[in-house]
Design an enzyme around this catalytic site. Structure first.
Site, PDB file in Angstrom:
ATOM      1  N   LYS A   6       2.398  10.725 -12.653  1.00 30.85           N
ATOM      2  CA  LYS A   6       1.646   9.687 -13.371  1.00 30.85           C
ATOM      3  C   LYS A   6       2.476   8.407 -13.410  1.00 30.85           C
ATOM      4  CE  LYS A   6      -1.419  12.042 -16.644  1.00 30.85           C
ATOM      5  NZ  LYS A   6      -1.781  12.115 -18.070  1.00 30.85           N
ATOM      6  N   LYS A  62       5.896  22.316 -17.281  1.00 24.41           N
ATOM      7  CA  LYS A  62       5.164  21.126 -16.851  1.00 24.41           C
ATOM      8  C   LYS A  62       4.732  21.243 -15.391  1.00 24.41           C
ATOM      9  CE  LYS A  62       4.202  16.465 -16.730  1.00 24.41           C
ATOM     10  NZ  LYS A  62       4.295  15.181 -17.404  1.00 24.41           N
ATOM     11  N   ASN A  65      -1.683  16.895 -23.172  1.00 25.75           N
ATOM     12  CA  ASN A  65      -1.938  15.837 -24.149  1.00 25.75           C
ATOM     13  C   ASN A  65      -1.887  16.351 -25.579  1.00 25.75           C
ATOM     14  OD1 ASN A  65      -2.282  13.611 -22.452  1.00 25.75           O
ATOM     15  ND2 ASN A  65      -4.300  14.355 -21.855  1.00 25.75           N
ATOM     16  N   ARG A  68       0.818  -1.223   0.000  1.00 29.00           N
ATOM     17  CA  ARG A  68       0.000   0.000   0.000  1.00 29.00           C
ATOM     18  C   ARG A  68       0.851   1.273   0.000  1.00 29.00           C
ATOM     19  NH1 ARG A  68      -3.236  -2.777   3.918  1.00 29.00           N
ATOM     20  NH2 ARG A  68      -4.919  -3.886   2.853  1.00 29.00           N
ATOM     21  N   HIS A  89      -0.814  14.142 -28.253  1.00 27.12           N
ATOM     22  CA  HIS A  89      -0.653  12.793 -27.697  1.00 27.12           C
ATOM     23  C   HIS A  89      -1.833  11.873 -27.974  1.00 27.12           C
ATOM     24  CE1 HIS A  89       2.822  14.468 -25.829  1.00 27.12           C
ATOM     25  NE2 HIS A  89       3.101  13.334 -25.224  1.00 27.12           N
ATOM     26  N   HIS A 105      -0.604   8.611 -29.431  1.00 24.27           N
ATOM     27  CA  HIS A 105      -0.750   7.275 -28.831  1.00 24.27           C
ATOM     28  C   HIS A 105      -1.424   6.307 -29.784  1.00 24.27           C
ATOM     29  CE1 HIS A 105      -0.427   8.852 -24.427  1.00 24.27           C
ATOM     30  NE2 HIS A 105       0.739   8.476 -24.914  1.00 24.27           N
ATOM     31  N   HIS A 127       7.960   6.923 -29.685  1.00 19.91           N
ATOM     32  CA  HIS A 127       7.043   7.868 -29.053  1.00 19.91           C
ATOM     33  C   HIS A 127       7.224   9.297 -29.585  1.00 19.91           C
ATOM     34  CE1 HIS A 127       4.383   9.367 -25.919  1.00 19.91           C
ATOM     35  NE2 HIS A 127       5.281  10.283 -25.607  1.00 19.91           N
ATOM     36  N   ARG A 138      -4.868  20.034 -16.994  1.00 20.98           N
ATOM     37  CA  ARG A 138      -3.666  19.248 -17.296  1.00 20.98           C
ATOM     38  C   ARG A 138      -3.734  18.610 -18.686  1.00 20.98           C
ATOM     39  NH1 ARG A 138      -0.369  15.063 -13.287  1.00 20.98           N
ATOM     40  NH2 ARG A 138       1.047  14.256 -14.854  1.00 20.98           N
ATOM     41  N   GLU A 186       8.655  16.442 -26.991  1.00 19.91           N
ATOM     42  CA  GLU A 186       7.941  16.985 -25.828  1.00 19.91           C
ATOM     43  C   GLU A 186       8.293  18.458 -25.614  1.00 19.91           C
ATOM     44  OE1 GLU A 186       5.581  15.306 -24.485  1.00 19.91           O
ATOM     45  OE2 GLU A 186       6.073  13.309 -25.237  1.00 19.91           O
ATOM     46  N   GLU A 206      -5.515  15.642 -13.526  1.00 13.31           N
ATOM     47  CA  GLU A 206      -6.063  15.762 -14.873  1.00 13.31           C
ATOM     48  C   GLU A 206      -7.584  15.850 -14.882  1.00 13.31           C
ATOM     49  OE1 GLU A 206      -3.749  13.599 -17.736  1.00 13.31           O
ATOM     50  OE2 GLU A 206      -5.424  13.536 -19.126  1.00 13.31           O
TER      51      GLU A 206
END
Lengths: 364, 364
Positions: free
Chosen positions: B146, B230, B248, B124, B251, B255, B267, B244, B188, B240
């Protein structure tokens, strides 16, 4: 070297409520529709609960016009694995569940722990609701946001702290509970009697007969008091930095006993044995007065729970499991002991030789 | 029905800092020892980074007297799976790592995402530190908390939001980066130029030659500015909920292109194509002035990134992947478009036919 500070001090509200009552599934549906909008609801349950309550609850939500589906997995602790998590995830993806979908955990501890874990990691989290159907889940595992799966190496080794949006606790569900499941819950209730006000312990002593008869008149206030004790502890220490550990009273040894029995020993019985052992350790160390230790064992026995370890559970195996406990800090294993009934404290000085002696003493 | 309120409104500090510099691994060790006490440190890295930096960093920490071990897994996106998570978990259990142990993610995006995920669910959660070794990880994936693993059904479908205790960004690591990895990071950086102040975009236009030559003099301020952009976004909207999503930009299609190419398309190139497409969509919808669209494509091209989709990536496959995107809300897929360079906004009205047309237009 330059430094950039990322400021993530924040106020976070994870407050939510437990709704407790008898036979109010219609009202649950209405409250879900009103207070918890989602583009899709997914009831997650096990094969037993699905038959007893899952399908009818599914129909109730459908009648309210909610977009709802039901996922089930085989009942039992054996399903509390990453394999089940991945199976549920695959089916959620198939049905197109996204971040605006809501999971509903309908079932006992396994269903709640597993569904909560899936909710906490599916697409980096979706909201979920707890509807606990066993006494143990109602008074204990549905409250506090602990989620987990087991690994071959031990119980609850992967998991998160993740709170549900609401908990619906309906005593109607208890009517179909097996005696073993019911005892699992009673063991946790005894625990609350030992770690909070002594008045609750005395109430349990007085009501042994009514509790064994599952009298609703007694169960309702006893469940509510148990929930209040648990929520009070969780409010102070959600992530188990310290204080929340008092909830582990009887559980450190209990988990080791469960694992050593290869889970043939039910959780409630294991916890009862763990509480008996912890009380004896407390008395041996000179904390708990001997007459209180005797009252504790009497209550456990009178409720139909064991105080003797079955002969097929091997002592060395139990000690080995203790040494692997995830609450261990370096070489110290914190034990929750009692000063008196209602006054728990944490000790790191217990070691393993006293538990070993007590385990031998308790062998059937 | 009775109600019990569980009060979990709380103040939570997940603030931490990024330390940026050149060749300061000795200092990292000292800072870890001073600021991040733990009973055990576990460096998690991949087979490439382990050889280049892992073993020497392990020795550095050992020399400081820290109890430290190293775990590695095969390099590559193919390792970003639940199988690797379970493998790492098993080895952490074997070595006795507990809640007071600290993980150190040493590597690129895969190492950071995976280690962060393990840290967030092992017992946990245990604390972790990010040491990003690729340009992409330094300016993007190490910041913002993330974590994720891929599933056969798609990228990053299981994960958490879980912040590291600190991020150490050492430009020395970039010296061993392949051109492809370097381009992944540049893509990026271009994104930051498009979603924040136009001044940054102009800086990138001016410094194309120096950026291609990996001039440290330029890279240091460019990386720092990227990190600041960022972190500014993440501070406003960590989980998000809305804002946020501007990160993307490029992206969503990126993706889908990556997945449709079965991850043969790197990528960075996929994101470059996604940004080109999003710019064209923005221009088609009458938002982005045509001359700005051209400047964007010129910068992407001049940096050595593609603006044409390779012929082996099938359009229908890309659109199918788009329809499964986890950012989808019901039937609407939010797209990040540009009003101008530096001014992004979210649109839910794009649909799939315009992207289809643009994808055809961009086919090589």
């Amino acid at each position: 070297m330059n430094r950039i500070k990322i400021n993530l001090d924040k106020r976070l509200s994870e407050s939510h409520e437990i709704c407790i009552g008898y036979d109010f599934q219609d009202r649950m549906g209405l409250l879900i529709a009103k207070d918890h909008p989602a583009n899709r609801y997914v009831i997650v349950t096990d094969s037993n609960v699905s038959q007893l309550y899952g399908r009818t609850f599914l129909e109730k939500l459908k009648e309210l016009g909610l977009p709802v589906e039901l996922l089930e997995f085989p009942a039992g602790e054996g399903s509390k694995t990453m394999e089940t998590v991945l199976g549920l995830t695959a089916r959620l993806l198939e049905m197109g569940a996204d971040r605006h979908s809501m999971l509903i955990a309908l079932g006992g501890g396994v269903v709640g722990d597993l569904t909560g874990f899936v909710a906490s990691i599916y697409m980096r989290s979706v909201p979920f609701i707890q509807i606990p159907t066993t006494l143990m889940a109602q008074v204990d595992s549905s409250i506090g946001g602990k989620t987990a799966v087991n690994l071959p190496q031990g119980k609850n080794l992967l998991g998160t702290f993740y709170q549900p949006k609401r908990i619906f606790t309906d005593l109607k569900f208890l009517e179909t509970l097996s005696d073993e499941e019911y005892l699992n819950g009673l063991a946790e209730i005894v625990k609350y009697g030992l770690i909070d006000e002594p008045g609750f312990f005395e109430q349990l002593e007085r009501e042994v007969r009514a509790l064994r008869a599952r009298s609703l008149e007694i169960l309702e206030p006893v469940i509510e008091r148990s929930c209040r004790i648990k929520k009070g502890v969780v409010e102070i220490d959600e992530q188990e930095s310290g204080f929340r550990r008092i909830l582990n009273f009887g559980h450190t040894l209990g988990h080791a006993l469960e694992a050593a029995s290869k889970f043939t020993l039910p959780h409630g019985k294991a916890v009862a044995l763990g509480m008996t052992a912890a009380s004896r350790i407390s008395a041996c160390c000179g904390f708990l007065p001997p007459e209180e230790r005797e009252r504790i064992e009497a209550l456990i026995r009178d409720l139909g729970l064991p105080v003797r370890i079955p002969s097929d559970v091997a002592g060395p195996e139990v000690l080995g499991r203790l040494a692997m406990d995830k609450k261990k800090e370096g070489n110290e294993l914190p034990f929750i002991l009692l000063k008196k009934i209602g006054i728990p404290f944490m000790s790191k000085d217990v070691g393993l030789s006293l538990p070993e002696k007590i385990l031998e003493e308790m062998a059937a």
